[in-house]
Design an enzyme around this catalytic site. Structure first.
Site, short mmCIF file in Angstrom:
data_model
loop_
_atom_site.label_atom_id
_atom_site.label_comp_id
_atom_site.label_asym_id
_atom_site.label_seq_id
_atom_site.Cartn_x
_atom_site.Cartn_y
_atom_site.Cartn_z
N ASP A 56 -22.65 46.23 23.71
CA ASP A 56 -21.37 45.91 24.33
C ASP A 56 -21.26 44.39 24.54
OD1 ASP A 56 -20.24 48.43 24.51
OD2 ASP A 56 -21.11 48.84 26.46
N ARG A 73 -17.36 46.75 16.47
CA ARG A 73 -16.30 47.33 17.29
C ARG A 73 -15.35 46.22 17.72
NH1 ARG A 73 -18.49 49.23 22.62
NH2 ARG A 73 -19.30 51.01 21.45
#
Length: 306
Positions: free
Chosen positions: A132, A182
C-alpha cells in the site's frame, strides 16, 4: 472542506475514543471491515470468492513505533497466508501491506526485512503481496523497498495515488512487463506542491495514469468506484487490445457491491479490498474522507437512526 475535517479526525485520539465507544459503531463498521480476527477475514473471503470475485486482505495497523509491534503484525500476516493456502483460497486472494505497520517510520531496513518475511509466506502460499502507498512522505522509501523486494519476489505489487502530481511519471516507470500496479485516487492529506486538491484535477490525473498503465506491459489494477472512470477504463482496454485477464478493477469491501458483481458477471476481473483487525478507526475515517456522502449514513447509524 469535509474531507479535510475527516482526515484531521482520523488523527484525533479524542474523536477516535468517541467513535469507538459509540453504541452502534461496531455494527456500522462491519459494513466496511470484515471483522477483527483472521477467521472473520477468511469467512468474508470465502463468500466473495464464491461470488466470482477476487480479494486482497489488509490487516489494519499503521504507524508502528516499536519492533515488537511490527513483529506481531508480521506473524498475523504469516498466519493469514498459511490459512489461505490451507483453505484453498490462495489462488483467489492476496494480501495488501502497509510498510508503516512493519516499522518503516523508524527503521526502513527493518520494514524491508519484515516485508520479505511476508512475501516469502505469500510465495509459499501461491499468492502475492501488494505494498500500500501511504502518506506522501513515505513515497520514496516505499518505492525503494519495492525495488528491493522485486529482486526476489517480482510479483510484488505497487500502488500509485493519482492525486500526486508525479503520479503519471511513477506509472510510466512501473508500466513494464511483470509489474503489478494498483492505481487509486489517494486518501491522505498532502500540500498543494505535492498533490492535486480538486476532484476534477485528480480525476484527470487518474485518466492520464490509466492511459499509461493500459498502454504498458504490466498488469494494471484500477481501484475506483467512479462509474465514469470505469467506462473510460473499459474503452482504454479495448483501444489497447487488452484481454479481460490482463488487468482488473478493484473496489472496497462494502462499497458498490452490486457493481462489483455486475462487472464480474460481464467477464471482468474484480478484486475486493477487504480490511480486518482491531485498528479500524483511521481506515474508516479515510474512507469517509474519500466519499463524504458516506458520512451522513455513518452518523445516522451511530445514533441508532439507520
Amino acid at each position: 472542506m469535509v474531507s479535510q475535517v475527516l482526515l484531521a479526525a482520523s488523527r484525533s485520539d479524542g474523536i477516535r475514543r468517541l467513535v469507538e465507544t459509540a453504541p452502534y459503531s461496531r455494527d456500522v463498521v462491519r459494513r466496511f471491515i470484515a471483522g477483527e480476527a483472521i477467521d472473520d477475514a477468511l469467512d468474508v473471503t470465502a463468500k466473495l470468492t464464491g461470488e466470482g470475485l477476487l480479494v486482497t486482505l489488509d490487516h489494519l495497523g499503521e504507524d508502528t513505533l516499536d519492533a515488537g509491534q511490527a513483529t506481531a503484525i508480521v506473524k498475523n500476516y504469516v498466519s493469514l497466508l498459511e490459512r489461505l493456502a490451507a483453505t484453498g483460497l490462495g489462488d483467489r486472494a492476496e494480501v495488501s501491506v502497509k510498510l508503516t505497520a512493519l516499522g518503516q517510520a523508524f527503521d526502513e531496513d527493518l520494514a524491508l526485512d519484515n516485508a520479505r518475511r511476508i512475501c516469502a509466506a505469500a510465495q509459499a502460499s501461491d499468492t502475492t503481496v501488494t505494498l500500500d502507498m501511504e502518506d506522501h512522505t513515505t513515497i520514496d522509501s516505499t518505492l525503494r523497498i519495492l525495488q528491493e523486494l522485486r529482486e526476489d519476489f517480482p510479483g510484488t505489487g505497487a500502488v500509485i495515488q493519482a492525486y500526486l502530481r508525479r503520479a503519471e511519471d511513477f506509472c510510466a516507470e512501473l508500466a513494464h512487463e511483470g509489474s503489478r500496479v494498483r492505481l487509486c485516487k489517494g486518501a491522505y492529506g498532502a500540500p498543494v506542491t505535492v498533490a492535486f486538491s480538486s476532484k476534477g484535477e485528480i480525476d484527470r490525473s487518474y485518466v492520464r495514469c490509466m492511459k499509461v498503465l493500459l498502454a504498458g506491459q504490466g498488469y494494471p489494477m484500477l481501484a475506483t468506484h467512479d462509474p465514469r472512470l470505469i467506462e473510460i477504463a473499459a474503452a482504454l482496454a479495448l483501444l489497447n487490445d487488452r484481454a479481460a485477464s490482463s488487468f482488473e478493477y478493484q473496489m472496497l469491501y462494502g462499497i458498490r457491491p452490486n457493481e462489483q458483481r455486475r462487472l464480474a458477471e460481464q467477464g471482468s476481473q474484480v478484486r475486493v479490498y477487504v480490511p480486518y483487525g482491531e485498528q479500524w478507526y483511521g481506515y474508516m475515517m479515510r474512507r469517509l474522507a474519500e466519499r463524504p456522502a458516506n458520512l451522513a449514513f455513518f452518523l445516522r447509524s451511530l445514533t441508532g437512526r439507520s
